[in-house]
Write an enzyme that holds these catalytic residues in place. Structure first.
Site, PDB file in Angstrom:
ATOM      1  N   GLU A  44       0.758  -1.221   0.023  1.00  0.00           N
ATOM      2  CA  GLU A  44       0.109   0.201  -0.046  1.00  0.00           C
ATOM      3  C   GLU A  44       0.678   1.246  -0.058  1.00  0.00           C
ATOM      4  O   GLU A  44       1.758   1.414   0.740  1.00  0.00           O
ATOM      5  CB  GLU A  44      -0.889   0.116   1.258  1.00  0.00           C
ATOM      6  CG  GLU A  44      -1.847   1.282   1.236  1.00  0.00           C
ATOM      7  CD  GLU A  44      -2.628   1.201   2.573  1.00  0.00           C
ATOM      8  OE1 GLU A  44      -3.675   1.795   2.625  1.00  0.00           O
ATOM      9  OE2 GLU A  44      -2.293   0.598   3.389  1.00  0.00           O
ATOM     10  N   LYS A 117     -10.137   2.501  -2.427  1.00  0.00           N
ATOM     11  CA  LYS A 117     -10.371   1.804  -1.133  1.00  0.00           C
ATOM     12  C   LYS A 117     -11.655   2.203  -0.489  1.00  0.00           C
ATOM     13  O   LYS A 117     -11.973   3.313  -0.363  1.00  0.00           O
ATOM     14  CB  LYS A 117      -9.407   2.233  -0.265  1.00  0.00           C
ATOM     15  CG  LYS A 117      -9.337   1.616   0.883  1.00  0.00           C
ATOM     16  CD  LYS A 117      -7.847   2.049   1.802  1.00  0.00           C
ATOM     17  CE  LYS A 117      -7.837   1.395   3.319  1.00  0.00           C
ATOM     18  NZ  LYS A 117      -6.404   1.935   3.776  1.00  0.00           N
ATOM     19  N   CYS A 154      -5.645  -2.723   2.239  1.00  0.00           N
ATOM     20  CA  CYS A 154      -5.531  -2.810   3.618  1.00  0.00           C
ATOM     21  C   CYS A 154      -6.902  -2.914   4.728  1.00  0.00           C
ATOM     22  O   CYS A 154      -7.300  -4.049   4.809  1.00  0.00           O
ATOM     23  CB  CYS A 154      -4.704  -1.475   4.240  1.00  0.00           C
ATOM     24  SG  CYS A 154      -3.850  -1.610   5.598  1.00  0.00           S
TER      25      CYS A 154
END
Length: 289
Positions: A44, A117, A154
């Site tokens: 990331e 995300k 994540c």
């Protein structure tokens, strides 16, 4: 014919020099390709230090457009080495609009797709809500030359709903570029359990959905956070196939059999036995008594 694909996870430390970070990532991608990797996933926000340890407007200078200079550089490498590259970037989408975005570059250098995300954390030293707008593309599968990918980033990896939606859309491999670590004054008491919870959560995704799961994480100390590395690959059975160290830069390469998906889902028919008529409550924030 059996279907197999070689997946590489690049685990590295990052500096304040963006060009050095990109150059290092390119070098690692090429080394992975030399080892037979067909899909290479970077950690990331690999172009710089993790930007969210405090709320600092200067960190927006790390953002860039997509397509942009980093994706152009990686596209050249993807085309030259015939590899799929998954790269997590700090995206400047429009003035005042920023995302934490994963770009998937196909083996011919074209953009196969992007994922923004969806779940944005706000924890001590992980103040991502200050920087990132939640994604608006949903949990779509990105089809590449070698496999159908579900790509989260994540914090997304903690949510079984996201993994299930990727699986239902046809993903064969779930990839989670990650930047997660121990806060300095918590490691001794909570560190082992925190890492185990991270890995266990994703092993559960592999089992519940009958697919491959892999997560590259960064290493090194940045501010008060020691990123714990430990990048790993999990089979559809939940078996841990490869785990990197906690402190060293490392590239994990593992060959994944896509034929396992049908075999595992036939013996563990969780998708078959889902009660889709009984899950309306999942669309509610809370079920009152």
């Amino acid at each position: 014919m059996s279907r197999e694909v070689s997946v590489a996870l690049v685990q590295m430390s990052c500096t304040e020099n963006k060009q050095q970070n990109v150059d290092k990532a390119v070098e690692r991608i090429e080394q992975a390709a030399d080892r037979g990797a067909q899909i290479v996933c970077l950690q990331e926000l690999f172009t710089g230090p993790y930007p969210c340890q405090e709320e600092d407007h200067r960190m927006f200078d790390w953002a860039e457009s997509i397509p942009g200079p980093t994706t152009e550089r990686l596209a050249e490498v993807a085309s030259q080495r015939q590899v799929v590259i998954v790269a997590s970037l700090f995206e400047r989408r429009a003035p005042g609009l920023y995302h934490n975005t994963a770009v998937v570059l196909d083996a011919d250098g074209s953009t196969a797709g992007i994922y923004r995300k969806m779940h944005i954390p706000d924890d001590p030293l992980y103040y991502e809500k200050f920087y990132f707008t939640p994604g608006d593309l949903g949990f779509r599968v990105i089809e590449t030359r070698y496999a159908k990918l579900g790509v989260g980033v994540c914090w997304d990896q903690w949510f079984p709903e996201a993994a299930r939606l990727f699986a239902l859309a046809g993903a064969e491999i779930l990839l989670y570029p990650t930047a997660i670590g121990w806060i300095d004054d918590e490691k001794e008491e909570y560190g082992e359990n925190q890492y185990n919870a991270w890995q266990t959560s994703m092993r559960a995704h592999a089992i519940a959905n009958g697919l491959w799961v892999a997560a590259p994480n960064r290493v090194g100390v940045e501010g008060r956070v020691q990123f714990w590395g430990g990048s790993f690959v999990v089979a559809p059975t939940g078996e841990l196939m490869h785990q990197a160290s906690h402190e060293q830069e490392e590239t994990v390469v593992h060959r994944c059999s896509l034929d396992m998906l049908d075999l595992v889902r036939t013996h563990w028919p969780f998708l078959r036995d889902r009660r889709i008529d009984a899950y309306d409550g999942l669309l509610k924030r809370h079920l009152s008594p």
